[in-house]
Design a protein around this motif. Structure first.
Motif, PDB file in Angstrom:
ATOM      1  N   SER A  41       0.572  -1.273   0.135  1.00  0.00           N
ATOM      2  CA  SER A  41       0.116  -0.099  -0.173  1.00  0.00           C
ATOM      3  C   SER A  41       0.942   1.199  -0.027  1.00  0.00           C
ATOM      4  N   THR A  42       1.781   1.151   0.797  1.00  0.00           N
ATOM      5  CA  THR A  42       2.681   2.591   0.937  1.00  0.00           C
ATOM      6  C   THR A  42       3.976   2.460  -0.584  1.00  0.00           C
ATOM      7  N   ILE A  43       3.721   1.570  -0.804  1.00  0.00           N
ATOM      8  CA  ILE A  43       4.487   2.298  -2.652  1.00  0.00           C
ATOM      9  C   ILE A  43       3.598   1.983  -3.744  1.00  0.00           C
ATOM     10  N   SER A  44       1.766   1.920  -3.448  1.00  0.00           N
ATOM     11  CA  SER A  44       1.143   1.969  -4.693  1.00  0.00           C
ATOM     12  C   SER A  44       0.645   3.219  -3.873  1.00  0.00           C
ATOM     13  N   VAL A  45       0.492   4.329  -3.720  1.00  0.00           N
ATOM     14  CA  VAL A  45       0.234   5.154  -2.549  1.00  0.00           C
ATOM     15  C   VAL A  45       1.304   6.048  -3.281  1.00  0.00           C
ATOM     16  N   ALA A  46       2.795   5.951  -3.214  1.00  0.00           N
ATOM     17  CA  ALA A  46       3.901   6.849  -3.515  1.00  0.00           C
ATOM     18  C   ALA A  46       3.483   7.123  -5.340  1.00  0.00           C
ATOM     19  N   LEU A  47       3.904   5.635  -5.931  1.00  0.00           N
ATOM     20  CA  LEU A  47       3.618   5.879  -6.923  1.00  0.00           C
ATOM     21  C   LEU A  47       2.688   6.264  -7.310  1.00  0.00           C
ATOM     22  N   GLU A  48       1.559   5.772  -7.404  1.00  0.00           N
ATOM     23  CA  GLU A  48       0.423   6.689  -7.787  1.00  0.00           C
ATOM     24  C   GLU A  48       0.625   8.464  -7.837  1.00  0.00           C
ATOM     25  N   LYS A  49       1.556   9.199  -6.680  1.00  0.00           N
ATOM     26  CA  LYS A  49       1.499  10.184  -6.563  1.00  0.00           C
ATOM     27  C   LYS A  49       2.579  10.471  -7.456  1.00  0.00           C
ATOM     28  N   ALA A  50       3.598   9.720  -8.059  1.00  0.00           N
ATOM     29  CA  ALA A  50       4.438  10.276  -8.925  1.00  0.00           C
ATOM     30  C   ALA A  50       3.805  10.400 -10.488  1.00  0.00           C
ATOM     31  N   LEU A  51       3.299   8.986 -10.674  1.00  0.00           N
ATOM     32  CA  LEU A  51       2.405   9.137 -12.515  1.00  0.00           C
ATOM     33  C   LEU A  51       0.910  10.141 -12.200  1.00  0.00           C
ATOM     34  N   TYR A  52       0.406  10.259 -10.956  1.00  0.00           N
ATOM     35  CA  TYR A  52      -0.436  12.211 -11.021  1.00  0.00           C
ATOM     36  C   TYR A  52       0.159  12.667 -11.302  1.00  0.00           C
ATOM     37  N   THR A  53       1.664  12.635 -10.494  1.00  0.00           N
ATOM     38  CA  THR A  53       2.978  14.083 -10.642  1.00  0.00           C
ATOM     39  C   THR A  53       2.994  14.552 -12.003  1.00  0.00           C
ATOM     40  N   LYS A  54       2.979  13.481 -13.247  1.00  0.00           N
ATOM     41  CA  LYS A  54       3.349  13.854 -14.381  1.00  0.00           C
ATOM     42  C   LYS A  54       2.582  13.449 -15.327  1.00  0.00           C
ATOM     43  N   GLY A  55       1.264  13.893 -14.636  1.00  0.00           N
ATOM     44  CA  GLY A  55       0.008  14.213 -15.462  1.00  0.00           C
ATOM     45  C   GLY A  55      -0.960  12.682 -16.534  1.00  0.00           C
ATOM     46  N   PHE A  56      -0.571  11.428 -15.429  1.00  0.00           N
ATOM     47  CA  PHE A  56      -0.672  10.118 -15.502  1.00  0.00           C
ATOM     48  C   PHE A  56      -2.508   9.940 -15.336  1.00  0.00           C
ATOM     49  N   HIS A  57      -2.793   9.483 -15.664  1.00  0.00           N
ATOM     50  CA  HIS A  57      -4.015   9.104 -15.450  1.00  0.00           C
ATOM     51  C   HIS A  57      -4.230   7.584 -14.789  1.00  0.00           C
TER      52      HIS A  57
END
Length: 200
Positions: A41-57
């Motif tokens: 869960s911790t890594i998935s949260v961080a990955l989602e933030k990284a993808l979102y920050t770069k404009g990915f849905h």
């Protein structure tokens, strides 16, 4: 249960390819599996933030969160665990069709269940990430106090204690959280997505 026979799939004029073109990237299920406390869960949260920050849905489905609603009628028997994953797989498939990166963080202890989800989508639309950590490490972390309860017999059929966990046999990515921190783990996944042209 008898399945109805009068159900027909109704196609849309807007396809998965149209949605991907609109969003500017591929879509896929990014499936995190591993023991409780491994860091899914911790890594998935961080990955989602990284993808979102770069404009990915994106959208993230987490094991505990889903059991508050969609799967709140399921327990932790082997059959209920399998049904839990089946439902999540079907939801994740719809989100891939919608053009999203769907991040799922579930213990999902059985190979067969994970492979059934893999087979729901096209070959390049399922990325299995085995978040690996030793049982000792997970027990030491025990962020929700579940291992302690399981050892005291207060929780039955707890994965890794008195219920099995079947390690992936063909994971696309293995993250050993005994060795890698959160940021390093996210970078490994982002590098995989870049190298395999999911993102640019």
């Amino acid at each position: 249960m008898v399945k109805p026979t009068n159900i027909v799939w109704h196609d849309s004029e807007v396809t998965k390819e149209h949605r991907r073109l609109q969003k500017g990237h591929k879509s896929a299920i990014i499936w995190f599996t591993g023991l409780s406390g491994s860091g899914k869960s911790t890594i998935s949260v961080a990955l989602e933030k990284a993808l979102y920050t770069k404009g990915f849905h994106t959208y993230r489905l987490d094991g505990d969160n889903v059991r508050h609603g969609l799967n709140n009628n399921l327990g932790f028997s082997p059959d209920d665990r399998s049904e839990n994953i089946r439902r999540i797989g079907e939801v994740a498939k719809l989100m891939v069709d919608a053009g999203l990166f769907t991040l799922t963080a579930f213990i999902s202890p059985y190979l067969e269940d994970r492979n059934q989800v893999r087979n729901l989508v096209e070959q390049d639309e399922f990325i299995e990430i085995y978040v690996k950590a030793s049982l000792d490490t997970c027990e030491q972390r025990d962020p929700k106090g579940l291992y302690k309860k399981a050892r005291l017999g207060e929780i039955k059929s707890f994965t890794g204690i008195d219920a099995p966990y079947e390690e992936p046999d063909r994971a696309e990515i293995v993250i050993d959280t005994n060795q890698l921190g959160i940021d390093e783990s996210v970078e490994v996944i982002m590098a995989y997505l870049r190298e395999n042209r999911y993102i640019s």
